[in-house]
Design a protein around this motif. Structure first.
Motif, PDB file in Angstrom:
ATOM      1  N   ARG A 165       0.835  -1.196   0.000  1.00  0.00           N
ATOM      2  CA  ARG A 165       0.000   0.000   0.000  1.00  0.00           C
ATOM      3  C   ARG A 165       0.876   1.253   0.000  1.00  0.00           C
ATOM      4  O   ARG A 165       2.018   1.225   0.444  1.00  0.00           O
ATOM      5  CB  ARG A 165      -0.864   0.030   1.260  1.00  0.00           C
ATOM      6  CG  ARG A 165      -1.808  -1.143   1.442  1.00  0.00           C
ATOM      7  CD  ARG A 165      -3.134  -0.876   0.792  1.00  0.00           C
ATOM      8  NE  ARG A 165      -4.128  -1.892   1.181  1.00  0.00           N
ATOM      9  CZ  ARG A 165      -5.367  -1.912   0.726  1.00  0.00           C
ATOM     10  NH1 ARG A 165      -5.789  -1.001  -0.121  1.00  0.00           N
ATOM     11  NH2 ARG A 165      -6.208  -2.850   1.111  1.00  0.00           N
ATOM     12  N   ASP A 166       0.320   2.380  -0.478  1.00  0.00           N
ATOM     13  CA  ASP A 166       0.992   3.656  -0.296  1.00  0.00           C
ATOM     14  C   ASP A 166       1.196   3.882   1.197  1.00  0.00           C
ATOM     15  O   ASP A 166       0.288   3.648   2.004  1.00  0.00           O
ATOM     16  CB  ASP A 166       0.147   4.798  -0.877  1.00  0.00           C
ATOM     17  CG  ASP A 166       0.099   4.765  -2.399  1.00  0.00           C
ATOM     18  OD1 ASP A 166       1.141   4.473  -3.011  1.00  0.00           O
ATOM     19  OD2 ASP A 166      -0.972   5.022  -2.969  1.00  0.00           O
ATOM     20  N   ALA A 167       2.392   4.316   1.566  1.00  0.00           N
ATOM     21  CA  ALA A 167       2.771   4.602   2.956  1.00  0.00           C
ATOM     22  C   ALA A 167       2.909   3.343   3.805  1.00  0.00           C
ATOM     23  O   ALA A 167       2.860   3.405   5.034  1.00  0.00           O
ATOM     24  CB  ALA A 167       1.787   5.567   3.611  1.00  0.00           C
ATOM     25  N   ALA A 168       3.110   2.195   3.175  1.00  0.00           N
ATOM     26  CA  ALA A 168       3.237   0.940   3.932  1.00  0.00           C
ATOM     27  C   ALA A 168       4.595   0.783   4.599  1.00  0.00           C
ATOM     28  O   ALA A 168       4.772  -0.120   5.421  1.00  0.00           O
ATOM     29  CB  ALA A 168       2.964  -0.256   3.024  1.00  0.00           C
ATOM     30  N   GLY A 169       5.582   1.611   4.237  1.00  0.00           N
ATOM     31  CA  GLY A 169       6.877   1.556   4.913  1.00  0.00           C
ATOM     32  C   GLY A 169       8.004   0.964   4.102  1.00  0.00           C
ATOM     33  O   GLY A 169       9.042   0.581   4.657  1.00  0.00           O
ATOM     34  N   LYS A 170       7.852   0.919   2.786  1.00  0.00           N
ATOM     35  CA  LYS A 170       8.890   0.335   1.938  1.00  0.00           C
ATOM     36  C   LYS A 170      10.205   1.101   2.035  1.00  0.00           C
ATOM     37  O   LYS A 170      11.282   0.506   2.129  1.00  0.00           O
ATOM     38  CB  LYS A 170       8.405   0.285   0.479  1.00  0.00           C
ATOM     39  CG  LYS A 170       7.179  -0.596   0.278  1.00  0.00           C
ATOM     40  CD  LYS A 170       6.685  -0.584  -1.153  1.00  0.00           C
ATOM     41  CE  LYS A 170       6.049   0.722  -1.565  1.00  0.00           C
ATOM     42  NZ  LYS A 170       4.807   1.036  -0.809  1.00  0.00           N
ATOM     43  N   ASP A 171      10.135   2.439   2.002  1.00  0.00           N
ATOM     44  CA  ASP A 171      11.354   3.253   2.081  1.00  0.00           C
ATOM     45  C   ASP A 171      12.121   2.975   3.363  1.00  0.00           C
ATOM     46  O   ASP A 171      13.354   2.868   3.364  1.00  0.00           O
ATOM     47  CB  ASP A 171      11.006   4.743   2.011  1.00  0.00           C
ATOM     48  CG  ASP A 171      10.426   5.169   0.670  1.00  0.00           C
ATOM     49  OD1 ASP A 171      10.828   4.585  -0.360  1.00  0.00           O
ATOM     50  OD2 ASP A 171       9.588   6.078   0.642  1.00  0.00           O
TER      51      ASP A 171
END
Length: 268
Positions: free
Chosen positions: A54-60
């Motif tokens: 999801r967008d903002a799921a914490g990938k970065d």
């Protein structure tokens, strides 16, 4: 870390850890990552990790902690932007191929060719025919990668709707996070159910024995980061592995199964 510590997944009894515990665990796991890198350089291994979610799921945040102490010469993070006119008329996978790992390299894709199954599908950036062509060919493409000798891991980070809203709101007020804001983010909550349906179809149709999906409950950023690193380390071979350090929590990181879509193991 998000102030929101709620967990709305079925059977989820995870307990947040303190900042001190997190830092200590992260340090130990980063030592293991350095051991892994030393091993894959010596053995000419090729490692590819893709992170979807999801967008903002914490990938970065996950990627930052993985690469923080690794040699940049043998470690690459790939986050491709909007496709060019030429990209749109090329074989779909063509723009990704130049970034695949060679011997002695670890490559992490921050989003990948699965854009076609997610944002392109939901936002209408591809046709139904293009989407179907992708869904029927992606497993063949990934099987070729694995047969070529690439160690291939793919993760989907899942958060619930309330957590996503809070994280997107945080981006608007935190000057250090405003670079993350995109027009697509603004549509994430509006199209929540459409993204859920696209995710479910993607997982069901592209989870294969050679390229399986690993799911991550990512409401708690700290636990998600630690357990993704543990899972990566547990699944790759390297010398002097400390086995007791690298066993992920199965409530946070687990292999996809069709039942996940029915028993609230993923946010609906």
């Amino acid at each position: 870390m998000s102030k929101n510590t709620h967990n709305q997944y079925a059977g989820d009894h995870t307990v947040p850890i303190t900042k001190k515990e997190y830092k200590n665990n992260l340090h130990q796991l980063q030592v293991e990552l350095v051991k892994l890198q030393r091993h894959f350089i010596e053995c000419d291994d090729k490692i590819l990790i893709i992170l979807e979610g999801r967008d903002a799921a914490g990938k970065d945040g996950v990627i930052k902690r993985i690469v923080q102490h690794l040699s940049p010469r043998e470690t690459r993070v790939v986050a491709l932007g909007k496709p060019s006119d030429r990209d749109r008329t090329s074989w779909y996978f063509q723009r990704y191929v130049p970034y695949l790992p060679a011997a002695q390299e670890l490559v992490i894709f921050n989003r990948s060719w699965y854009n076609r199954a997610g944002v392109e599908r939901v936002m209408g950036f591809c046709t139904e025919a293009e989407h179907e062509e992708f869904m029927t060919s992606v497993s063949d493409f990934e099987n070729m990668l694995v047969r070529s000798g690439i160690s291939f891991l793919k993760y989907y980070l899942d958060i619930d709707k309330a957590e996503q809203k809070q994280r997107l709101d945080d981006r608007k007020t935190d000057p250090l996070k405003q670079w993350k804001i995109s027009p697509i983010d603004k549509q994430a909550l509006k199209y929540w159910k459409s993204y859920s349906a696209a995710r479910n179809e993607m997982l069901a149709r592209t989870h294969t024995p050679m390229a399986p999906w690993t799911l991550v409950r990512a409401n708690d950023k700290r636990l998600a980061r630690l357990n993704i690193i543990k899972d990566v380390l547990s699944r790759l071979h390297y010398a002097d592995k400390v086995e007791q350090l690298v066993q992920p929590d199965p409530q946070i990181v687990f292999s996809y199964d069709i039942s996940n879509l029915e028993n609230a193991h993923l946010a609906k």
